[in-house]
Write a protein that holds these residues in place. Structure first.
Motif, PDB file in Angstrom:
ATOM      1  N   HIS A 186     -83.846   2.063 -37.439  1.00 17.76           N
ATOM      2  CA  HIS A 186     -84.716   1.012 -36.919  1.00 17.76           C
ATOM      3  C   HIS A 186     -85.695   0.468 -37.945  1.00 17.76           C
ATOM      4  CE1 HIS A 186     -86.925  -1.284 -33.826  1.00 17.76           C
ATOM      5  NE2 HIS A 186     -85.786  -1.214 -33.190  1.00 17.76           N
TER       6      HIS A 186
ATOM      7  N   HIS B 175     -77.999  -2.082 -35.400  1.00 21.66           N
ATOM      8  CA  HIS B 175     -79.444  -2.258 -35.182  1.00 21.66           C
ATOM      9  C   HIS B 175     -80.192  -1.350 -36.173  1.00 21.66           C
ATOM     10  CE1 HIS B 175     -82.917  -3.744 -33.199  1.00 21.66           C
ATOM     11  NE2 HIS B 175     -83.193  -2.680 -32.481  1.00 21.66           N
TER      12      HIS B 175
ATOM     13  N   ASP C 254     -82.445   1.458 -28.996  1.00 19.10           N
ATOM     14  CA  ASP C 254     -83.097   2.137 -30.118  1.00 19.10           C
ATOM     15  C   ASP C 254     -83.813   3.417 -29.719  1.00 19.10           C
ATOM     16  OD1 ASP C 254     -85.541   0.911 -29.078  1.00 19.10           O
ATOM     17  OD2 ASP C 254     -84.841  -0.906 -30.086  1.00 19.10           O
TER      18      ASP C 254
ATOM     19  N   ASP D 154     -80.874  -3.456 -26.766  1.00 21.08           N
ATOM     20  CA  ASP D 154     -81.344  -2.826 -28.002  1.00 21.08           C
ATOM     21  C   ASP D 154     -81.517  -1.336 -27.715  1.00 21.08           C
ATOM     22  OD1 ASP D 154     -81.350  -5.372 -28.955  1.00 21.08           O
ATOM     23  OD2 ASP D 154     -83.473  -5.441 -29.469  1.00 21.08           O
TER      24      ASP D 154
ATOM     25  N   HIS E 296     -83.969  -3.178 -23.224  1.00 18.95           N
ATOM     26  CA  HIS E 296     -84.049  -1.873 -23.877  1.00 18.95           C
ATOM     27  C   HIS E 296     -83.811  -0.815 -22.801  1.00 18.95           C
ATOM     28  CE1 HIS E 296     -86.346  -4.549 -26.489  1.00 18.95           C
ATOM     29  NE2 HIS E 296     -86.190  -3.691 -27.478  1.00 18.95           N
TER      30      HIS E 296
HETATM   31 ZN   LIG Z   1     -85.086  -2.303 -31.580  1.00 24.66          ZN
END
Ligand SMILES: [Zn+2]
Length: 294
Positions: A118, A114, A45, A43, A246
């Motif tokens: 966010h 994604h 992000d 992920d 992450h």
């Molecule tokens: Zn995320």
């Protein structure tokens, strides 16, 4: 019927209706007789939401580490093991860290949605705008539109935009289909993950404004033991594992070293299929298509 009985009957009806919208794929077989499919998912992000919420600099710096350092270390790790990952990416990351995404594409990894920044807006028109902007941004980087998402985007919208799967829920340990309740039977495959195999749950302190009691920094060796046990259980049962990383969390050096040992140990066993979420989705759709709707 008493009012309590009526209330229970109504709850049972709603539960059965909800259950009927799920189609589980028991005894799912993997290509080539593999015993387990392993999805390494990232992920990416970079704590985008925290940037939007203007959180304290220390929190923002963590996200920045993910974009500047962590993602590169993960790509190097995957490359050294010759395994392909799925990288779930907010659209705005294409503006912030385009070089790393281009490198991911060159490495053969899947780039998936994604959300734009966010979050999924409540207003349908804005939600669609965010999904389309993200799909276009990812397409410019990857050369093809994403087919997967990790988000709360509505199934009907995802389906209309050609998405094949979402990887956002955990109602079963194997992939499963979810049908929408509305008149438009929008069925989408869900490729499950669970917080027990999510780095943020073990290594991330002050997670989304959590108080001191919720803070945790787990020894990577302990995470190795737990994730190996989870893998081994699914390997023996014949199943599936989705490891969520992450870049700002797993990108720290000792955690990368732990993942290196974990992947190396998995690779010592026969019948482990390291693949992208799209490969899992294509396999499920081809061999176990949804039973109603489309
Ligand atoms: Zn995320």
């Amino acid at each position: 019927m008493s009012s309590a009985e009526q209330e229970i009957a109504e709850l049972v009806r709603v539960a059965r209706e909800y259950d009927a919208r799920h189609q589980f794929l028991e005894d799912l077989a993997w290509p080539g007789g593999a015993r387990i499919a392993v999805n390494l998912t990232v992920d990416f992000d970079a704590m985008l939401l925290r940037r939007l919420l203007n959180e304290p600099p220390m929190q923002l710096a963590k996200g920045e580490f993910g974009g500047r350092v962590g993602i590169w270390r993960l790509l190097e790790l995957f490359g050294s093991h010759n395994v392909k990952a799925t990288i779930f990416t907010p659209g705005r990351i294409c503006e912030l860290y385009p070089q790393s995404l281009r490198a991911a594409v060159r490495g053969g990894h899947e780039i998936a949605d994604h959300m734009w920044e966010h979050r999924v807006p409540k207003e349908p028109a804005l939600e669609q705008d965010h999904l389309l902007k993200t799909a276009a941004a990812l397409e410019r980087i990857a050369g093809r539109r994403p087919v997967g998402t990790r988000s709360d985007h509505t199934r009907a919208l995802l389906k209309r935009e050609g998405f094949l799967y979402s990887s956002h829920d955990s109602a079963a340990h194997l992939p499963y289909y979810v049908h929408d309740a509305g008149p438009e039977d929008s069925c989408l495959l869900n490729i499950p993950f669970h917080y027990a195999i999510d780095d943020a749950m073990f290594y991330s302190f002050a997670w989304l404004g959590s108080g001191n009691s919720a803070q945790r920094i787990t020894d990577p060796d302990r995470v190795f033991e737990m994730w190996w046990a989870a893998f081994w259980q699914q390997y023996r049962a014949g199943g599936y594992l989705n490891i969520v990383m992450h870049p700002f969390v797993s990108g720290r050096a000792l955690r990368i070293a732990m993942m290196d040992r974990l992947i190396a140990k998995m690779k010592t066993l026969p019948g482990v299929w390291f693949c992208t979420c799209e490969e899992v989705a294509q396999h499920c759709l081809a061999t176990r298509p949804p039973q109603r709707g489309q």
